[in-house]
Structures are given as C-alpha cells and as structure tokens.
Design an enzyme around this catalytic site. Structure first.
Site, PDB file in Angstrom:
ATOM      1  N   VAL A  65      17.416 -10.647  24.941  1.00  0.00           N
ATOM      2  CA  VAL A  65      17.028  -9.824  23.791  1.00  0.00           C
ATOM      3  C   VAL A  65      15.546 -10.011  23.507  1.00  0.00           C
ATOM      4  O   VAL A  65      15.065 -11.148  23.390  1.00  0.00           O
ATOM      5  CB  VAL A  65      17.843 -10.212  22.529  1.00  0.00           C
ATOM      6  CG1 VAL A  65      17.543  -9.233  21.408  1.00  0.00           C
ATOM      7  CG2 VAL A  65      19.338 -10.263  22.822  1.00  0.00           C
ATOM      8  N   CYS A  66      14.824  -8.905  23.419  1.00  0.00           N
ATOM      9  CA  CYS A  66      13.442  -8.946  22.929  1.00  0.00           C
ATOM     10  C   CYS A  66      13.313  -7.839  21.879  1.00  0.00           C
ATOM     11  O   CYS A  66      14.302  -7.464  21.266  1.00  0.00           O
ATOM     12  CB  CYS A  66      12.433  -8.815  24.082  1.00  0.00           C
ATOM     13  SG  CYS A  66      12.556  -7.317  25.075  1.00  0.00           S
ATOM     14  N   GLY A  67      12.106  -7.325  21.663  1.00  0.00           N
ATOM     15  CA  GLY A  67      11.969  -6.283  20.655  1.00  0.00           C
ATOM     16  C   GLY A  67      12.652  -4.995  21.071  1.00  0.00           C
ATOM     17  O   GLY A  67      13.342  -4.348  20.279  1.00  0.00           O
ATOM     18  N   GLY A  69      14.135  -4.736  24.518  1.00  0.00           N
ATOM     19  CA  GLY A  69      14.986  -4.987  25.683  1.00  0.00           C
ATOM     20  C   GLY A  69      14.282  -4.663  26.989  1.00  0.00           C
ATOM     21  O   GLY A  69      14.750  -5.054  28.070  1.00  0.00           O
ATOM     22  N   ALA A 109      16.066  -5.986  19.629  1.00  0.00           N
ATOM     23  CA  ALA A 109      16.403  -6.262  18.228  1.00  0.00           C
ATOM     24  C   ALA A 109      15.746  -5.269  17.280  1.00  0.00           C
ATOM     25  O   ALA A 109      16.185  -5.124  16.135  1.00  0.00           O
ATOM     26  CB  ALA A 109      15.970  -7.689  17.869  1.00  0.00           C
TER      27      ALA A 109
END
Ligand code: RB5
Length: 155
Positions: A65-67, A69, A109
């Site tokens: 998960v990052c800002g 994806g 996210a």
C-alpha cells in the site's frame, strides 16, 4: 497456510494497518515489513523487500500500500518472477488472480476507503489463477521478462 507479506510507505501506512488487522481477523498469518506511519522509508525500498519475499517463496502472496498503489506495483514488478497488480475494484482484483496470476496486490490509501479496500482484498484472496486460456498468456509475460533480462533459455 503460507504467510502474507505486507508493506507500505508513510502514505499507505494507515490503510496497511487496517488491512493487516482485517487479514488477521480472517485467520491469515501476516508478516509486516513496515512502514509505520511517520517512518520515512520510501515505497521502492519496502516494495523490493516484500517482492523478494514472494520471489523467494517465503510468501505465496503479498499486499503493498502506498498513496496510489502505483509506485509499489511498478517496483514490485521489477523483481524477477513477481506479478503485481494495482486494483481498487472487486472485478479487477478477481481478474488479477484469475487472468494474470498476480501474487502481489497493491492499493492506494489516497484512492480507496478502508472498508472498500477490504472488499477488494477479499475478492483477490478468494480468487485463484484459472489456468486454461490464461496460462499461455502468463507464460508469455514470463518469457518477456526472461528475454528482457537476458535470461531466456537459462531456466
Ligand atoms: C508518496 O511518496 C507517493 O508518491 C507514494 O505513496 C505513491 O503514491 C507512489 O506511487
């Protein structure tokens, strides 16, 4: 049951924590590579570690998960043998498994709410590679990787 590797950068940390708890509730054993919120490790650093865990067989599947994806998927896909897909809807998550045999799911996210992310994750977990007509296409993807890395014929 094999473990599920999970990882996030700072932007993805809250959703990663939420989904780690969800996975544990479902009975999965989770191996968390970080980050915690406020840590400053960048997404490529985490993605590489988690993807290596998949490539080595330590984890059958992984969640990153990052800002958005996207950076996680781009990085994970640079680790040989790893097929990572970004999905924020149930259909894409299901097809990432059934059509593309993606062992890594990535999400953003900043793109999806935690409850909606649970549904997407659940569809991905419940789906398996269908083989059939998809098998030669996945084999071709793997062949592209081998050619591009100059390892074709070395298997
Ligand atoms: C923040 O670094 C943001 O760019 C990252 O979380 C991710 O969205 C990159 O793909």
């Amino acid at each position: 049951m094999t473990t599920i590797g999970i990882g996030a950068d700072d932007a993805g940390a809250p959703l990663k924590e939420h989904l780690a708890a969800y996975l544990r509730e479902l009975g999965y054993e989770v191996v968390d590579y970080g980050n915690a919120e406020g840590d400053d490790e960048d997404y490529p650093d985490v993605a590489e570690q988690v993807a290596e865990g998949v490539a080595s067989g330590a984890h059958e599947r992984a969640l990153l998960v990052c800002g958005t994806g996207l950076g996680m998927a781009i990085t994970a896909n640079k680790v040989p043998g790893v097929r990572a897909a970004t999905a924020h809807d149930a259909y894409s998550a299901e097809r990432a498994r059934k059509s593309n045999d993606a062992q890594v799911l990535t999400m953003g996210a900043r793109v999806i709410a935690p409850q909606a992310a649970e549904v997407v994750l659940q569809h991905w977990l419940d789906s398996e590679f269908a083989g059939g007509g998809s098998a030669p296409k996945v084999a071709k993807m793997n062949a592209v990787e081998a050619r591009q890395r100059g390892t074709a014929g070395n298997d």
